[in-house]
Design a protein around this motif. Structure first.
Motif, PDB file in Angstrom:
ATOM      1  N   ALA A  69      -3.727   6.889  -4.523  1.00 35.72           N
ATOM      2  CA  ALA A  69      -4.819   6.109  -5.112  1.00 35.72           C
ATOM      3  C   ALA A  69      -5.366   6.792  -6.357  1.00 35.72           C
ATOM      4  O   ALA A  69      -5.683   6.136  -7.360  1.00 35.72           O
ATOM      5  CB  ALA A  69      -5.923   5.911  -4.075  1.00 35.72           C
ATOM      6  N   LEU A  72      -2.887   6.193  -9.112  1.00 33.23           N
ATOM      7  CA  LEU A  72      -2.998   4.816  -9.590  1.00 33.23           C
ATOM      8  C   LEU A  72      -4.201   4.670 -10.506  1.00 33.23           C
ATOM      9  O   LEU A  72      -4.150   3.945 -11.518  1.00 33.23           O
ATOM     10  CB  LEU A  72      -3.111   3.863  -8.402  1.00 33.23           C
ATOM     11  CG  LEU A  72      -3.117   2.360  -8.735  1.00 33.23           C
ATOM     12  CD1 LEU A  72      -1.798   1.960  -9.399  1.00 33.23           C
ATOM     13  CD2 LEU A  72      -3.343   1.540  -7.472  1.00 33.23           C
ATOM     14  N   CYS A  73      -5.277   5.359 -10.184  1.00 29.59           N
ATOM     15  CA  CYS A  73      -6.463   5.379 -11.032  1.00 29.59           C
ATOM     16  C   CYS A  73      -6.120   5.945 -12.415  1.00 29.59           C
ATOM     17  O   CYS A  73      -6.479   5.374 -13.454  1.00 29.59           O
ATOM     18  CB  CYS A  73      -7.543   6.221 -10.347  1.00 29.59           C
ATOM     19  SG  CYS A  73      -9.015   6.549 -11.321  1.00 29.59           S
ATOM     20  N   ALA A  76      -3.921   3.483 -14.369  1.00 28.68           N
ATOM     21  CA  ALA A  76      -4.696   2.374 -14.930  1.00 28.68           C
ATOM     22  C   ALA A  76      -5.434   2.819 -16.185  1.00 28.68           C
ATOM     23  O   ALA A  76      -5.484   2.087 -17.190  1.00 28.68           O
ATOM     24  CB  ALA A  76      -5.679   1.849 -13.881  1.00 28.68           C
ATOM     25  N   TYR A  77      -6.000   4.012 -16.161  1.00 23.68           N
ATOM     26  CA  TYR A  77      -6.712   4.497 -17.351  1.00 23.68           C
ATOM     27  C   TYR A  77      -5.749   4.726 -18.508  1.00 23.68           C
ATOM     28  O   TYR A  77      -6.057   4.387 -19.661  1.00 23.68           O
ATOM     29  CB  TYR A  77      -7.460   5.789 -17.036  1.00 23.68           C
ATOM     30  CG  TYR A  77      -8.262   6.270 -18.218  1.00 23.68           C
ATOM     31  CD1 TYR A  77      -9.502   5.719 -18.505  1.00 23.68           C
ATOM     32  CD2 TYR A  77      -7.761   7.253 -19.076  1.00 23.68           C
ATOM     33  CE1 TYR A  77     -10.232   6.136 -19.608  1.00 23.68           C
ATOM     34  CE2 TYR A  77      -8.486   7.675 -20.182  1.00 23.68           C
ATOM     35  CZ  TYR A  77      -9.714   7.109 -20.446  1.00 23.68           C
ATOM     36  OH  TYR A  77     -10.418   7.509 -21.551  1.00 23.68           O
ATOM     37  N   CYS A  80      -5.030   1.368 -19.977  1.00 22.33           N
ATOM     38  CA  CYS A  80      -6.170   0.634 -20.544  1.00 22.33           C
ATOM     39  C   CYS A  80      -6.853   1.357 -21.698  1.00 22.33           C
ATOM     40  O   CYS A  80      -7.377   0.713 -22.615  1.00 22.33           O
ATOM     41  CB  CYS A  80      -7.206   0.360 -19.447  1.00 22.33           C
ATOM     42  SG  CYS A  80      -6.644  -0.737 -18.128  1.00 22.33           S
ATOM     43  N   LEU A  92     -12.061  -0.101 -14.857  1.00 22.02           N
ATOM     44  CA  LEU A  92     -10.799  -0.586 -14.297  1.00 22.02           C
ATOM     45  C   LEU A  92     -10.050   0.534 -13.581  1.00 22.02           C
ATOM     46  O   LEU A  92      -9.386   0.297 -12.565  1.00 22.02           O
ATOM     47  CB  LEU A  92      -9.929  -1.186 -15.400  1.00 22.02           C
ATOM     48  CG  LEU A  92     -10.415  -2.531 -15.957  1.00 22.02           C
ATOM     49  CD1 LEU A  92      -9.588  -2.936 -17.179  1.00 22.02           C
ATOM     50  CD2 LEU A  92     -10.327  -3.616 -14.873  1.00 22.02           C
ATOM     51  N   ALA A  93     -10.161   1.749 -14.094  1.00 16.74           N
ATOM     52  CA  ALA A  93      -9.498   2.877 -13.440  1.00 16.74           C
ATOM     53  C   ALA A  93     -10.078   3.122 -12.053  1.00 16.74           C
ATOM     54  O   ALA A  93      -9.339   3.316 -11.078  1.00 16.74           O
ATOM     55  CB  ALA A  93      -9.633   4.129 -14.311  1.00 16.74           C
ATOM     56  N   ALA A  96      -8.959   0.517  -9.690  1.00 15.93           N
ATOM     57  CA  ALA A  96      -7.595   0.798  -9.239  1.00 15.93           C
ATOM     58  C   ALA A  96      -7.601   1.849  -8.132  1.00 15.93           C
ATOM     59  O   ALA A  96      -6.802   1.763  -7.186  1.00 15.93           O
ATOM     60  CB  ALA A  96      -6.747   1.268 -10.416  1.00 15.93           C
ATOM     61  N   LEU A  99      -8.736   0.044  -4.933  1.00 16.54           N
ATOM     62  CA  LEU A  99      -7.659  -0.833  -4.463  1.00 16.54           C
ATOM     63  C   LEU A  99      -6.510  -0.021  -3.891  1.00 16.54           C
ATOM     64  O   LEU A  99      -5.966  -0.348  -2.823  1.00 16.54           O
ATOM     65  CB  LEU A  99      -7.172  -1.704  -5.625  1.00 16.54           C
ATOM     66  CG  LEU A  99      -6.002  -2.639  -5.315  1.00 16.54           C
ATOM     67  CD1 LEU A  99      -6.393  -3.654  -4.250  1.00 16.54           C
ATOM     68  CD2 LEU A  99      -5.541  -3.354  -6.584  1.00 16.54           C
ATOM     69  N   GLY A 100      -6.131   1.056  -4.594  1.00 13.96           N
ATOM     70  CA  GLY A 100      -5.041   1.885  -4.105  1.00 13.96           C
ATOM     71  C   GLY A 100      -5.346   2.520  -2.767  1.00 13.96           C
ATOM     72  O   GLY A 100      -4.495   2.565  -1.877  1.00 13.96           O
TER      73      GLY A 100
END
Length: 258
Positions: A69, A72-73, A76-77, A80, A92-93, A96, A99-100
């Protein structure tokens, strides 16, 4: 020194050391050091002392899932940050990350080796996406006075919270919370605000490189804790973590050929 005193002293000391290294040698080194298990290793040791070795070994599996997770964070960063503003990319990070964690630990529960197989390519992808930034020409800005106390406080609260709530959370959820990037993300946010996208991606890249060491640490803890005494088990796990991280540091410091 009592265990509660150790929690209060050791964690902020490690946080201060990483922050000072980032200011002295740059965002990439700070990110690399912040990727080490500087909060998760103390948490694991405290769990072993207070809840038992089996609890800490089981928590290591949750930590490998939680590391997915975290990665994934970072991914995402990395995707983005060049396209969105600071607030949107950081938001958004963290989305993520939530969610992860929900998917990897709440729904899939992949276990140690499948989680490792998920983590490794994502970590490599983050490293590949975050190309090292060119050296900045502008002078280094002095951080605000509240910056260091805030980092020390946040890291200490995480360690105290996870270790205190461990009997209620259980080994799985305690493990998932252990690798929360409480050290690296303040560095990322500060680098983004002060020095721009490139500097923040340097921290993300260093954190992803350090995550290989974190993964080695958790695998070592799960494999050795209970099979041998805790002191050599943690010593071997920390040594494995350092062996995964030091080559990145030496590669960075080696001068490039003309």
């Amino acid at each position: 020194m009592s265990l509660i005193a150790a929690k209060i002293v050791v964690t902020p000391t490690l946080m201060w050391a990483v922050s000072a290294a980032a200011r002295r040698w740059g965002s990439l080194v700070g990110g690399l050091l912040s990727g080490l298990p500087l909060t998760s290793a103390p948490i694991s040791i405290y769990l072993a002392v207070e809840q038992g070795e089996r609890f800490a070994a089981d928590a290591a599996v949750g930590s490998v899932e939680g590391l997915g997770a975290v990665t994934l964070c970072s991914l995402a960063y990395a995707l983005c940050a060049p396209r969105l503003g600071a607030v949107a990319s950081i938001g958004l990070a963290f989305a993520a990350f939530v969610l992860g964690g929900a998917v990897l630990h709440g729904l899939i529960r992949p276990g140690l080796w499948l989680a490792t197989a998920i983590d490794l390519p994502m970590m490599a992808l983050v490293v590949a996406l975050c190309r090292p930034a060119a050296p900045a020409a502008q002078p280094i800005r002095r951080p605000p006075r509240w910056d260091m106390p805030a980092r020390l406080t946040a890291a200490t609260i995480l360690v105290l919270l996870v270790s205190t709530l461990a009997p209620l959370l259980g080994p799985g959820l305690s493990g998932v919370l252990s690798p929360i990037p409480i050290i690296s993300w303040p560095l990322i946010v500060f680098a983004r605000v002060q020095d721009g996208v490139g500097a923040s991606l340097d921290v993300v890249r260093g954190s992803a490189q350090g995550a290989f060491g974190v993964l080695a640490f958790y695998i070592g803890v799960h494999a050795t804790l209970g099979a041998m005494d805790p002191v050599p088990a943690y010593a071997l796990s920390i040594a494995a973590s350092a062996a995964c991280v030091l080559p990145w540091l030496f590669a960075r410091r080696r001068p490039r050929a003309a």
